[in-house]
Design a protein around this motif. Structure first.
Motif, PDB file in Angstrom:
ATOM      1  N   TYR A 135       0.790  -1.244  -0.117  1.00  0.00           N
ATOM      2  CA  TYR A 135      -0.004  -0.140   0.233  1.00  0.00           C
ATOM      3  C   TYR A 135       0.887   1.267  -0.060  1.00  0.00           C
ATOM      4  O   TYR A 135       1.807   1.260   0.784  1.00  0.00           O
ATOM      5  CB  TYR A 135      -0.794  -0.015   1.317  1.00  0.00           C
ATOM      6  CG  TYR A 135      -2.135  -0.837   1.058  1.00  0.00           C
ATOM      7  CD1 TYR A 135      -3.461  -0.129   0.976  1.00  0.00           C
ATOM      8  CD2 TYR A 135      -2.171  -2.144   1.126  1.00  0.00           C
ATOM      9  CE1 TYR A 135      -4.538  -1.139   0.778  1.00  0.00           C
ATOM     10  CE2 TYR A 135      -3.236  -3.227   0.971  1.00  0.00           C
ATOM     11  CZ  TYR A 135      -4.610  -2.338   0.782  1.00  0.00           C
ATOM     12  OH  TYR A 135      -5.443  -3.097   0.526  1.00  0.00           O
ATOM     13  N   THR A 136       0.531   2.037  -0.795  1.00  0.00           N
ATOM     14  CA  THR A 136       1.112   3.470  -0.776  1.00  0.00           C
ATOM     15  C   THR A 136       0.131   4.848  -0.744  1.00  0.00           C
ATOM     16  O   THR A 136      -0.987   4.513  -1.462  1.00  0.00           O
ATOM     17  CB  THR A 136       2.097   3.697  -2.038  1.00  0.00           C
ATOM     18  OG1 THR A 136       1.143   3.568  -3.316  1.00  0.00           O
ATOM     19  CG2 THR A 136       3.230   2.591  -2.237  1.00  0.00           C
ATOM     20  N   PHE A 137       0.111   5.529   0.098  1.00  0.00           N
ATOM     21  CA  PHE A 137      -0.924   6.607   0.207  1.00  0.00           C
ATOM     22  C   PHE A 137      -2.323   6.002   0.329  1.00  0.00           C
ATOM     23  O   PHE A 137      -3.181   6.557  -0.294  1.00  0.00           O
ATOM     24  CB  PHE A 137      -0.977   7.481  -1.048  1.00  0.00           C
ATOM     25  CG  PHE A 137       0.479   8.182  -1.246  1.00  0.00           C
ATOM     26  CD1 PHE A 137       1.093   9.211  -0.414  1.00  0.00           C
ATOM     27  CD2 PHE A 137       1.374   7.751  -2.186  1.00  0.00           C
ATOM     28  CE1 PHE A 137       2.007   9.770  -0.652  1.00  0.00           C
ATOM     29  CE2 PHE A 137       2.655   8.431  -2.590  1.00  0.00           C
ATOM     30  CZ  PHE A 137       2.952   9.243  -1.634  1.00  0.00           C
ATOM     31  N   GLY A 138      -2.366   4.878   1.102  1.00  0.00           N
ATOM     32  CA  GLY A 138      -3.750   4.490   1.629  1.00  0.00           C
ATOM     33  C   GLY A 138      -4.300   3.568   0.170  1.00  0.00           C
ATOM     34  O   GLY A 138      -5.544   3.028   0.470  1.00  0.00           O
ATOM     35  N   ARG A 139      -3.371   3.242  -0.872  1.00  0.00           N
ATOM     36  CA  ARG A 139      -4.092   2.467  -1.980  1.00  0.00           C
ATOM     37  C   ARG A 139      -3.137   1.275  -2.278  1.00  0.00           C
ATOM     38  O   ARG A 139      -1.826   1.482  -2.176  1.00  0.00           O
ATOM     39  CB  ARG A 139      -4.142   3.309  -3.036  1.00  0.00           C
ATOM     40  CG  ARG A 139      -5.400   4.405  -2.979  1.00  0.00           C
ATOM     41  CD  ARG A 139      -5.242   5.206  -4.037  1.00  0.00           C
ATOM     42  NE  ARG A 139      -5.436   4.774  -5.438  1.00  0.00           N
ATOM     43  CZ  ARG A 139      -5.269   5.266  -6.618  1.00  0.00           C
ATOM     44  NH1 ARG A 139      -4.961   6.581  -6.606  1.00  0.00           N
ATOM     45  NH2 ARG A 139      -5.563   4.507  -7.791  1.00  0.00           N
ATOM     46  N   TYR A 191      -2.742   1.650  -9.285  1.00  0.00           N
ATOM     47  CA  TYR A 191      -2.337   2.977 -10.029  1.00  0.00           C
ATOM     48  C   TYR A 191      -2.623   2.784 -11.565  1.00  0.00           C
ATOM     49  O   TYR A 191      -2.003   1.734 -11.977  1.00  0.00           O
ATOM     50  CB  TYR A 191      -1.040   3.522  -9.642  1.00  0.00           C
ATOM     51  CG  TYR A 191      -1.000   4.140  -8.194  1.00  0.00           C
ATOM     52  CD1 TYR A 191      -1.292   5.410  -8.032  1.00  0.00           C
ATOM     53  CD2 TYR A 191      -0.716   3.150  -7.288  1.00  0.00           C
ATOM     54  CE1 TYR A 191      -1.348   5.807  -6.880  1.00  0.00           C
ATOM     55  CE2 TYR A 191      -0.900   3.802  -5.832  1.00  0.00           C
ATOM     56  CZ  TYR A 191      -0.943   4.990  -5.481  1.00  0.00           C
ATOM     57  OH  TYR A 191      -1.163   5.685  -4.464  1.00  0.00           O
TER      58      TYR A 191
END
Length: 385
Positions: free
Chosen positions: A264-268, A273
């Motif tokens: 997960y990055t920035f909550g996603r 992406y």
């Protein structure tokens, strides 16, 4: 890789998978990087009991396969080797065993072939030569008659498992014509120089022949008539190699996909992406095409199709190009951890990269395809006239 396999083939592949997973955990593979042979002889012997080394050998010589299509069965095993970055001279032993079964003398079949099939003896195909004679199909090793013997002079390399092999199937020029000889690794005048390998478990060597004397009976097949034999062995080797590379690509892609959905990055999730979705779509396309091409090549070579050589070169051109690109993209997907030695991804990147350079590069196989196309078209001048 093959879309339609029998229950016996499925059992063979599943048995191989379970055996490799039990004997070749990642920790074991990492530890083997310090091993001079790159594999445990007992592991190889037990693998031979599963049929790894006898699939290209005729039943009359003690071999055979579960399906009657030995090469197809062997590519299923090679695929598992790629998916697990497994050690062992699968390609080299398989090719030499197949050559001895097809063209070897009665002495070869009685004294050498049983050990290869039992996994107690290792043999390697010494065909490639180092620079400046490293182009695909270029052979400069000289074989000269001396009474009832033949004297060999030249250099071969890289030779897989060259330092571990008890016998080498050597290609040379006898009176200007290609001939293959089965040479004991202990022959006087033969020296073996280990090479550094990018692959953690596969070992290669440069073998020098300095007035190495072998009896004329060491010839495998008709003296001077080895050109079609070598072409057949090249096709067999490519079919095995492409299946292994496709397996390694599959493992790398699966690893990257699981990482992208769990990271997960920035909550996603990383996989959410759009740019990464596009890259995964490209990689999936390359992977599925590689599976299909590897399977088609195996079928064509097994059946002896007229276009088997062309398909083998097409396969090496495609998989040899897109395999490393897929693996490098998988490394980038992992970010910084992907370029560390502690992560397992590099095991598959190494296998794919080394395979790209063996049995001809993609560029060399494209050159072969150009030659085939030109032969079909004939003389352009004649067409114009």
């Amino acid at each position: 890789m093959l879309l339609d396999i029998t229950s016996d083939q499925d059992f063979l592949q599943e048995t191989t998978r379970k055996y490799i997973e039990a004997e070749c955990a990642v920790a074991t593979i990492r530890a083997l990087r310090h091993d001079s042979a790159g594999f445990d002889p007992e592991y190889w012997r037990r693998g031979a009991e599963l049929g790894w080394t006898s699939l290209l050998v005729a039943e009359a010589d003690g071999g055979g396969s579960v399906s009657g299509s030995g090469l197809l069965d062997l590519t299923l095993i090679a695929h598992e080797f790629g998916r697990h970055a497994a050690p062992g001279p699968l390609l080299s032993c398989g090719v030499v065993a197949g050559a001895l079964s097809r063209w070897g003398t009665a002495e070869h079949k009685e004294s050498v072939l049983p050990g290869l099939m039992a996994g107690t003896t290792v043999a390697s195909w010494a065909h490639a030569e180092p620079p400046p004679h490293h182009r695909l199909g270029e052979v400069r090793l000289e074989a000269a008659r001396r009474g009832g013997d033949v004297v060999l002079n030249g250099t071969k390399g890289p030779v897989e498992a060259g330092a571990q092999a008890a016998y080498l199937l050597v290609s040379g020029l006898l009176e200007g014509r290609l001939t293959q000889f089965l040479v004991p690794a202990t022959a006087a005048g033969l020296s073996i120089h280990p090479l550094q390998s990018l692959d953690l478990t596969r070992r290669f060597a440069r073998v020098t022949f300095d007035d190495v004397v072998v009896p004329a009976s060491a010839a495998v097949g008709t003296p001077g008539g080895a050109a079609p034999q070598i072409e057949e062995l090249l096709r067999l080797g490519l079919a095995i190699q492409l299946a292994e590379t496709a397996g390694a690509m599959d493992a790398a892609f699966t690893m990257a996909l699981e990482w992208a959905f769990s990271r997960y990055t920035f909550g996603r999730p990383l996989a959410s992406y759009q740019e990464l979705k596009h890259r995964f779509a490209d990689m999936k396309t390359w992977l599925e095409a590689s599976h299909a091409i590897a399977g088609r090549v195996a079928l064509a070579v097994q059946d002896g199709d007229d276009d088997a050589g062309e398909l083998a070169s097409i396969g090496k051109s495609y998989i040899g190009s897109y395999g490393p690109e897929l693996a490098q993209d998988c490394v980038q997907m992992h970010g910084g951890i992907g370029v560390t030695f502690d992560h397992d991804l590099h095991l598959f990147l190494r296998r794919i990269t080394v395979n790209r350079a063996l049995l001809g590069t993609p560029t060399e196989h494209r050159d072969r395809l150009v030659g085939v196309l030109e032969s079909h078209l004939g003389d352009p001048g004649e067409a114009i006239r």
